[in-house]
Structures are given as structure tokens and as C-alpha cells.
Write an enzyme that holds these catalytic residues in place. Structure first.
Site, short mmCIF file in Angstrom:
data_model
loop_
_atom_site.label_atom_id
_atom_site.label_comp_id
_atom_site.label_asym_id
_atom_site.label_seq_id
_atom_site.Cartn_x
_atom_site.Cartn_y
_atom_site.Cartn_z
N GLU A 96 0.83 -1.21 0.00
CA GLU A 96 0.00 0.00 0.00
C GLU A 96 0.86 1.26 0.00
O GLU A 96 1.94 1.29 0.57
CB GLU A 96 -0.92 -0.02 1.22
CG GLU A 96 -1.91 -1.17 1.13
CD GLU A 96 -2.79 -1.36 2.37
OE1 GLU A 96 -3.90 -1.88 2.20
OE2 GLU A 96 -2.38 -1.00 3.48
N CYS A 109 3.36 8.53 0.74
CA CYS A 109 3.95 7.66 1.77
C CYS A 109 4.19 6.30 1.10
O CYS A 109 3.26 5.65 0.62
CB CYS A 109 2.97 7.57 2.94
SG CYS A 109 3.54 6.50 4.25
N CYS A 116 6.36 -6.65 7.38
CA CYS A 116 7.46 -6.06 8.15
C CYS A 116 7.94 -7.07 9.19
O CYS A 116 7.15 -7.83 9.72
CB CYS A 116 6.98 -4.79 8.86
SG CYS A 116 8.30 -3.90 9.73
N CYS A 120 6.67 -4.47 15.97
CA CYS A 120 6.18 -3.47 16.94
C CYS A 120 4.75 -3.87 17.34
O CYS A 120 3.90 -4.12 16.49
CB CYS A 120 6.21 -2.08 16.33
SG CYS A 120 7.87 -1.57 15.84
N CYS A 123 1.55 -1.85 15.96
CA CYS A 123 1.43 -1.52 14.54
C CYS A 123 0.77 -2.65 13.77
O CYS A 123 1.11 -3.82 13.93
CB CYS A 123 2.82 -1.25 13.96
SG CYS A 123 2.78 -0.90 12.18
N CYS A 342 -1.09 6.26 9.80
CA CYS A 342 0.12 5.60 10.28
C CYS A 342 -0.23 4.32 11.02
O CYS A 342 -1.08 4.30 11.89
CB CYS A 342 0.86 6.48 11.28
SG CYS A 342 1.29 8.07 10.66
N1 SAH Z 1 9.33 0.98 9.97
C1 SAH Z 1 9.56 2.40 9.84
C2 SAH Z 1 8.72 3.04 8.76
C3 SAH Z 1 7.24 3.04 9.05
S1 SAH Z 1 6.80 4.60 9.66
C4 SAH Z 1 9.32 3.07 11.18
O1 SAH Z 1 8.68 2.46 12.04
O2 SAH Z 1 9.79 4.18 11.39
C5 SAH Z 1 5.28 4.30 10.42
C6 SAH Z 1 5.11 5.18 11.63
O3 SAH Z 1 3.78 4.95 12.14
C7 SAH Z 1 6.08 4.86 12.75
O4 SAH Z 1 6.53 6.05 13.34
C8 SAH Z 1 5.22 4.11 13.76
O5 SAH Z 1 5.68 4.29 15.07
C9 SAH Z 1 3.87 4.73 13.54
N2 SAH Z 1 2.73 3.88 13.89
C10 SAH Z 1 2.66 2.55 13.86
N3 SAH Z 1 1.43 2.13 14.23
C11 SAH Z 1 0.72 3.26 14.51
C12 SAH Z 1 -0.62 3.51 14.90
N4 SAH Z 1 -1.47 2.51 15.06
N5 SAH Z 1 -1.03 4.77 15.06
C13 SAH Z 1 -0.15 5.79 14.85
N6 SAH Z 1 1.10 5.63 14.44
C14 SAH Z 1 1.54 4.37 14.28
#
Ligand code: SAH
Length: 369
Positions: A96, A109, A116, A120, A123, A342
Site C-alpha cells: 500500500e 507515503c 514487516c 512493533c 502496529c 500511520c
Molecule cells: N518501519 C519504519 C517506517 C514506518 S513509519 C518506522 O517504524 O519508522 C510508520 C510510523 O507509524 C512509525 O513512526 C510508527 O511508530 C507509527 N505507527 C505505527 N502504528 C501506529 C498507529 N497505530 N497509530 C499511529 N502511528 C503508528
């Protein structure tokens, strides 16, 4: 090289394509530049579109080379203007990309992996696990496809102005392909994005941050998301390998261009990392760094038991950071109604139950106790 022996041309930098033109096509170097511009400036997805090549060459090319690494599978439009595109790779992986139009910029984006590996806990993309790395061409093709669609609606040759590598996957876990994609995207004979308009976000793969600083010139964002190691290790398993101190040490060593700052992303999760003490600790951690903080109110996901911090709490958090001389911004959450915000990218089918609802349910996961 494709399994059938044909070369994916979208994967090649201009230098590599030039070598291919000479060695495989027995053509002069300027042919490579022509083909490269067709692919990376004009978004050609078929050799027949390359009308300034001879008919003979246009017919020979598909025997040794391929284009079009992605097919568009779906486009979902949010009420706030955000568009989530879903693409299918040739081997059937779904990825996506999210288009975020704003008054002063048009940002895409971009995803760097299918799924991945970072795990985390908050996420949604992590629930997929790592399927595979995207090739340089698959990374670049997301940009071309969206550029082309916006251009055909709104005009302009390259309507996208900014790129953020914050889609699916961990960019620095696929560094070589990311680097090639960046070279193509920044090239003058390609879409020619400026390094000032490209940001790569990482969970904090410390050795790769060093390489990223040496081998690219684009901006760095770090997903910090916690103010203590205990908290961060529960949210982001990578912290058990490289803790906050090691991560910030790498940030201090990072070769920043003049006037530039490192962006720290901090996802605000209710009663997990959003207390006043967290904000005060964050000030202590970032005080000696050229830092700016993006506070991201958590986007809730089905099956993940984390909740968003309210607006007042987020504002209070921001004020504490500002009081400690740390510039902080509360990011607007865009595209939530189509699960494009995000941490929501997980190839779920669009809902038939109205905005926000998702009809697929991943394995339930719990927040840290
Ligand atoms: N793997 C890299 C690139 C992805 S960026 C990284 O983590 O930096 C995606 C961003 O969205 C990250 O900052 C992550 O912390 C944030 N994120 C993940 N799940 C989220 C959620 N449910 N709500 C808001 N932000 C989220």
C-alpha cells in the site's frame, strides 16, 4: 533479473541501464537515457509507448527486458482527500501507498517491504510478518503510478512534491534496494526529487543509520515512541538489541546537513507512554540533539488493544516539550476512515460496514501489561 531471465528495467539506475544497453542490446548509451526517461519521467509501462525508439528495438526489448513491476489493485478515497492505493506485485504480494495532498505539498507515503519483520506490538503492518523486500523498481513504481494518476486528473508532469518512506516495512532493513530507489528518484533524468523533500523513517537499526548517513543525503526520522527502555522494549522489540542510549548515540553521530534536524516520531498511546513524566523524560533525552518531535495520536486498529490519547493530553504533552525547548507538532491523523493512517497499513479489505470498520480481524494482540 527475472526468473525468466529478462531484466526488470525499473530496477536499474541510469548507469546500470547504460551498461545493459551496451552489453545486452548492443545499442549506444544515449538509447539507455531515452529508455530511462520514458520509464522514470514519463511513466511508460509498455515498450510500445517509447515512440522515439525504432520499431525493431521496441520489438526486441520485451524479449530481454520487462517493465511494470506493480499492478494497481485498489484505490480508496478518504473524506479528507487522502487516497490509499493498493498494488499487487508479480508474485501476488499486496502493498500500500498513501497519497496525502495538502495546500503546500503533495506527499506520497511509500512502502519498502511487503509486511514487516520488526514486530512493533502496536502496529498493524507488523501482524503480517515480513513477506519480502521490495525491489528498487517496486519502490519506484509506487511513485510513478501515483504521479501518473494525479497528473492525468490535475495536470503537471510530476505533481508529487514530497516522499516519505513511512509505509509498510522497515526501510533500513531493505537498505540496498532503498538506496538504489533513492538514486533513481533523485536523478535528473528521472523524477528528480530533491533530497530536501525526501524523508526515511526507521525503528532504529543502529548500524544502518550510520550507513544511511554516509551513503544517502535525504532526511532521517526515528520512531522513538517511548521515554524509557523498559517501555520501548515492550512496544518495539528492536530496542532489546539497540536501546535508546545506543540509538541516540547514533543520532548524535549522524552527519546532518546545515539547518537540518532529525525528526522523532512519538505515537501517543493512552496510559502507555503519554504521561507528563514521559514528556519530561523525553526533554532530557533529546535536549542535546537537533531534534523535532512529531506527536502522532494513536490510530486504533482491530485486534490491537491500544488506544489514542485525547486531544487535551496530546496538547499538554506538546507544551511540556515546548517548555523544554523541544519543537513538537501534533500530527493530524489523515485517512483513518479508510485505514490509511500511520500504522494501519495491512492490506485489509475495504469495509462494507461504513467508515472505520474493517471486516478482517487479525490475531488479537494485547498491549504490554
Ligand atoms: N518501519 C519504519 C517506517 C514506518 S513509519 C518506522 O517504524 O519508522 C510508520 C510510523 O507509524 C512509525 O513512526 C510508527 O511508530 C507509527 N505507527 C505505527 N502504528 C501506529 C498507529 N497505530 N497509530 C499511529 N502511528 C503508528
Amino acid at each position: 533479473m527475472a526468473q525468466d531471465g529478462r531484466q526488470d528495467l525499473c530496477d536499474l539506475t541510469l548507469e546500470e541501464l547504460t551498461r545493459f544497453a551496451i552489453e545486452v542490446l548492443a545499442e549506444r548509451p544515449y538509447r539507455a537515457a531515452q529508455i530511462y526517461r520514458w520509464i522514470h519521467q514519463r511513466g511508460a509501462t509498455d515498450f510500445e509507448q517509447m515512440t522515439d525508439l525504432s520499431r525493431e528495438l521496441r520489438q526486441r526489448l520485451p524479449q530481454v527486458a520487462r517493465l511494470r513491476p506493480l499492478e494497481q489493485d485498489l484505490a480508496q478515497h478518504s473524506e479528507d482527500g487522502t487516497v490509499k492505493y493498493r498494488f499487487r506485485t508479480r508474485d501476488g504480494k499486496l502493498i500500500e501507498s498513501v497519497y496525502l495532498p495538502a495546500e503546500d505539498r503533495k506527499t506520497l507515503c511509500v512502502s519498502t517491504q511487503a509486511g514487516c519483520a520488526m514486530g512493533c506490538t502496536f502496529c498493524m503492518t507488523a501482524t503480517l510478518g515480513l513477506q519480502r523486500n521490495l525491489s528498487p523498481g517496486e519502490i519506484v513504481a509506487q511513485v510513478h503510478a501515483v504521479n501518473y494518476q494525479i497528473a492525468s486528473k490535475e495536470g503537471g508532469t510530476r505533481p508529487l512534491t514530497n516522499l516519505v518512506f513511512m509505509g509498510m516495512g522497515e526501510p533500513l532493513h531493505n537498505f540496498d534496494n532503498l538506496k538504489t530507489a533513492l538514486r533513481i528518484l533523485q536523478s535528473e533524468e528521472g523524477p528528480h526529487f530533491s533530497h530536501r523533500h525526501i524523508t526515511v523513517s526507521t525503528v532504529g537499526l543502529v548500524p544502518m543509520i550510520e550507513r544511511f548517513g554516509k551513503e544517502t543525503n535525504v532526511k532521517l526520522a526515528i520512531s522513538l515512541n517511548a521515554s524509557t527502555d523498559e517501555q520501548r522494549s515492550r512496544l518495539m522489540p528492536i530496542n532489546r538489541k539497540w536501546n535508546i542510549e545506543k540509538l541516540l548515540e547514533a543520532c548524535r553521530r549522524f552527519p546532518l546537513r546545515q539547518g537540518r534536524r532529525i525528526t522523532f516520531e512519538y505515537v501517543l498511546m493512552r496510559e502507555v507512554n503519554d504521561a507528563d513524566e514521559d514528556a519530561h523524560r523525553l526533554v532530557g533525552l533529546l535536549r542535546d540533539l537537533p531534534a523535532k518531535v512529531n506527536l502522532i495520536p494513536y490510530n486504533e486498529n482491530p485486534g490491537l488493544e491500544f488506544h489514542s490519547t485525547g486531544q487535551d493530553r496530546a496538547e499538554r504533552f506538546r507544551e511540556i516539550l515546548a517548555g523544554g525547548q523541544i519543537a513538537a507538532f501534533i500530527r493530524k491523523n489523515r485517512g483513518r476512515d479508510i485505514a490509511a493512517a500511520c500504522g494501519q497499513l495491512a492490506n485489509l479489505e475495504p469495509s462494507t460496514e461504513g467508515p472505520g470498520g474493517l471486516n478482517a480481524s487479525p490475531a488479537s494482540r494485547r498491549p504490554p501489561s
